[in-house]
Design an enzyme around this catalytic site. Structure first.
Site, PDB file in Angstrom:
ATOM      1  N   ASN A 296      -2.132   0.206   6.712  1.00 13.98           N
ATOM      2  CA  ASN A 296      -1.618  -1.053   7.247  1.00 13.98           C
ATOM      3  C   ASN A 296      -0.730  -1.834   6.270  1.00 13.98           C
ATOM      4  O   ASN A 296      -0.642  -3.055   6.333  1.00 13.98           O
ATOM      5  CB  ASN A 296      -2.768  -1.910   7.797  1.00 13.98           C
ATOM      6  CG  ASN A 296      -3.752  -2.321   6.721  1.00 13.98           C
ATOM      7  OD1 ASN A 296      -3.619  -1.925   5.572  1.00 13.98           O
ATOM      8  ND2 ASN A 296      -4.726  -3.132   7.083  1.00 13.98           N
TER       9      ASN A 296
ATOM     10  N   LYS B 154       0.817  -1.219   0.000  1.00 15.73           N
ATOM     11  CA  LYS B 154       0.000   0.000   0.000  1.00 15.73           C
ATOM     12  C   LYS B 154       0.855   1.276   0.000  1.00 15.73           C
ATOM     13  O   LYS B 154       2.058   1.224   0.264  1.00 15.73           O
ATOM     14  CB  LYS B 154      -0.931  -0.034   1.216  1.00 15.73           C
ATOM     15  CG  LYS B 154      -1.943  -1.185   1.151  1.00 15.73           C
ATOM     16  CD  LYS B 154      -2.957  -1.091   2.288  1.00 15.73           C
ATOM     17  CE  LYS B 154      -3.960  -2.229   2.203  1.00 15.73           C
ATOM     18  NZ  LYS B 154      -4.986  -2.118   3.262  1.00 15.73           N
TER      19      LYS B 154
ATOM     20  N   TYR C 230     -12.533  -1.685  -3.614  1.00 15.25           N
ATOM     21  CA  TYR C 230     -13.033  -1.768  -2.242  1.00 15.25           C
ATOM     22  C   TYR C 230     -14.556  -1.624  -2.156  1.00 15.25           C
ATOM     23  O   TYR C 230     -15.079  -1.290  -1.093  1.00 15.25           O
ATOM     24  CB  TYR C 230     -12.339  -0.726  -1.360  1.00 15.25           C
ATOM     25  CG  TYR C 230     -10.949  -1.155  -0.907  1.00 15.25           C
ATOM     26  CD1 TYR C 230     -10.776  -2.305  -0.141  1.00 15.25           C
ATOM     27  CD2 TYR C 230      -9.819  -0.404  -1.218  1.00 15.25           C
ATOM     28  CE1 TYR C 230      -9.517  -2.708   0.280  1.00 15.25           C
ATOM     29  CE2 TYR C 230      -8.550  -0.802  -0.790  1.00 15.25           C
ATOM     30  CZ  TYR C 230      -8.415  -1.954  -0.039  1.00 15.25           C
ATOM     31  OH  TYR C 230      -7.169  -2.354   0.394  1.00 15.25           O
TER      32      TYR C 230
ATOM     33  N   GLU D 215      -9.733 -10.455  -7.724  1.00 16.87           N
ATOM     34  CA  GLU D 215      -8.764  -9.364  -7.561  1.00 16.87           C
ATOM     35  C   GLU D 215      -7.592  -9.513  -8.541  1.00 16.87           C
ATOM     36  O   GLU D 215      -7.104  -8.512  -9.077  1.00 16.87           O
ATOM     37  CB  GLU D 215      -8.282  -9.318  -6.105  1.00 16.87           C
ATOM     38  CG  GLU D 215      -9.421  -8.921  -5.161  1.00 16.87           C
ATOM     39  CD  GLU D 215      -9.010  -8.835  -3.696  1.00 16.87           C
ATOM     40  OE1 GLU D 215      -9.813  -8.317  -2.901  1.00 16.87           O
ATOM     41  OE2 GLU D 215      -7.901  -9.285  -3.336  1.00 16.87           O
TER      42      GLU D 215
ATOM     43  N   HIS E 299      -2.201  -5.432   1.508  1.00 18.03           N
ATOM     44  CA  HIS E 299      -3.496  -6.075   1.317  1.00 18.03           C
ATOM     45  C   HIS E 299      -3.257  -7.496   0.820  1.00 18.03           C
ATOM     46  O   HIS E 299      -2.325  -7.731   0.047  1.00 18.03           O
ATOM     47  CB  HIS E 299      -4.323  -5.314   0.263  1.00 18.03           C
ATOM     48  CG  HIS E 299      -5.513  -6.092  -0.207  1.00 18.03           C
ATOM     49  ND1 HIS E 299      -6.696  -6.088   0.482  1.00 18.03           N
ATOM     50  CD2 HIS E 299      -5.676  -6.922  -1.271  1.00 18.03           C
ATOM     51  CE1 HIS E 299      -7.550  -6.897  -0.141  1.00 18.03           C
ATOM     52  NE2 HIS E 299      -6.957  -7.405  -1.211  1.00 18.03           N
TER      53      HIS E 299
HETATM   54  P1  CMP Z   1      -7.483  -4.472   3.617  1.00 18.03           P
HETATM   55  O1  CMP Z   1      -7.055  -5.833   4.051  1.00 18.03           O
HETATM   56  O2  CMP Z   1      -6.908  -3.929   2.351  1.00 18.03           O
HETATM   57  O3  CMP Z   1      -9.082  -4.440   3.513  1.00 18.03           O
HETATM   58  C1  CMP Z   1      -9.839  -3.304   3.768  1.00 18.03           C
HETATM   59  C2  CMP Z   1      -9.034  -2.163   4.299  1.00 18.03           C
HETATM   60  O4  CMP Z   1      -9.784  -1.176   4.978  1.00 18.03           O
HETATM   61  C3  CMP Z   1      -8.063  -2.663   5.372  1.00 18.03           C
HETATM   62  O5  CMP Z   1      -7.077  -3.454   4.803  1.00 18.03           O
HETATM   63  C4  CMP Z   1      -7.636  -1.354   6.000  1.00 18.03           C
HETATM   64  O6  CMP Z   1      -6.699  -0.642   5.181  1.00 18.03           O
HETATM   65  C5  CMP Z   1      -8.965  -0.600   5.988  1.00 18.03           C
HETATM   66  N1  CMP Z   1      -9.677  -0.741   7.261  1.00 18.03           N
HETATM   67  C6  CMP Z   1     -10.231  -1.844   7.782  1.00 18.03           C
HETATM   68  N2  CMP Z   1     -10.839  -1.591   8.956  1.00 18.03           N
HETATM   69  C7  CMP Z   1     -10.680  -0.277   9.175  1.00 18.03           C
HETATM   70  C8  CMP Z   1     -11.082   0.605  10.206  1.00 18.03           C
HETATM   71  N3  CMP Z   1     -11.780   0.175  11.259  1.00 18.03           N
HETATM   72  N4  CMP Z   1     -10.747   1.891  10.097  1.00 18.03           N
HETATM   73  C9  CMP Z   1     -10.056   2.338   9.029  1.00 18.03           C
HETATM   74  N5  CMP Z   1      -9.637   1.549   8.003  1.00 18.03           N
HETATM   75  C10 CMP Z   1      -9.932   0.264   8.083  1.00 18.03           C
END
Ligand code: CMP
Length: 142
Positions: free
Chosen positions: A115, A12, A52, A129, A118
């Site tokens: 984070n 990311k 998303y 995907e 993904h």
């Molecule tokens: P990802 O695994 O890419 O799937 C959805 C994404 O949404 C997740 O990683 C985070 O980047 C984001 N995400 C999930 N939960 C939250 C949350 N509670 N607050 C903000 N971002 C979130």
């Protein structure tokens, strides 16, 4: 011998911007993944919204789309046995505060949203995907 499986992953914008892409790729290779296809790209608004779409109703959706379009990402097709589950193990929990030692998110994620990585959550999602970002020639190369 068990079948090889493919999964989809994104390094990311937070991790690319902070110069952690190489370390994350090393960790993935050391964890037994073969990089089948890889490209650096910058997601458009509509690509991030589409990717998303399942989170459309969540309160963090617009913030997530803004984050995912803020800079370059690295999209990848990864292969190994049990790839979908193994990648999620190596990534660690969504929230880095809950991620196990040695996982990508424990090592490199900034927050639950920013984070670092993904990974597809199921084989069916992985297939969708992968198709979103790669064509069949790219996915079947040796
Ligand atoms: P990802 O695994 O890419 O799937 C959805 C994404 O949404 C997740 O990683 C985070 O980047 C984001 N995400 C999930 N939960 C939250 C949350 N509670 N607050 C903000 N971002 C979130």
């Amino acid at each position: 011998m068990s079948e090889k499986q493919k999964t989809f992953s994104i390094i990311k914008p937070d991790a690319v911007a902070s110069g952690k892409a190489g370390k994350i790729l090393s960790l993935l290779e050391e964890s037994g993944f073969r990089i089948v296809a890889l490209r650096m790209t910058k997601l458009s608004q509509s690509q991030a919204e589409g990717f998303y779409a399942v989170h459309r109703e969540r309160p963090f959706y617009s913030s997530l789309v803004k984050f995912m379009t803020e800079g370059p990402v690295i999209v990848m097709a990864l292969e190994r046995e049990d790839a979908v589950k193994k990648l999620r193990d190596v990534m660690g929990a969504t929230n880095p505060a809950n991620a196990a030692e040695g996982t990508v998110r424990k090592l490199f994620a900034e927050s639950i949203e920013r984070n670092a990585i993904h990974g597809s959550d199921a084989p069916e999602t992985a297939a969708e995907e992968l198709k979103f970002f790669f064509n069949s020639v790219e996915l079947n190369q040796l």
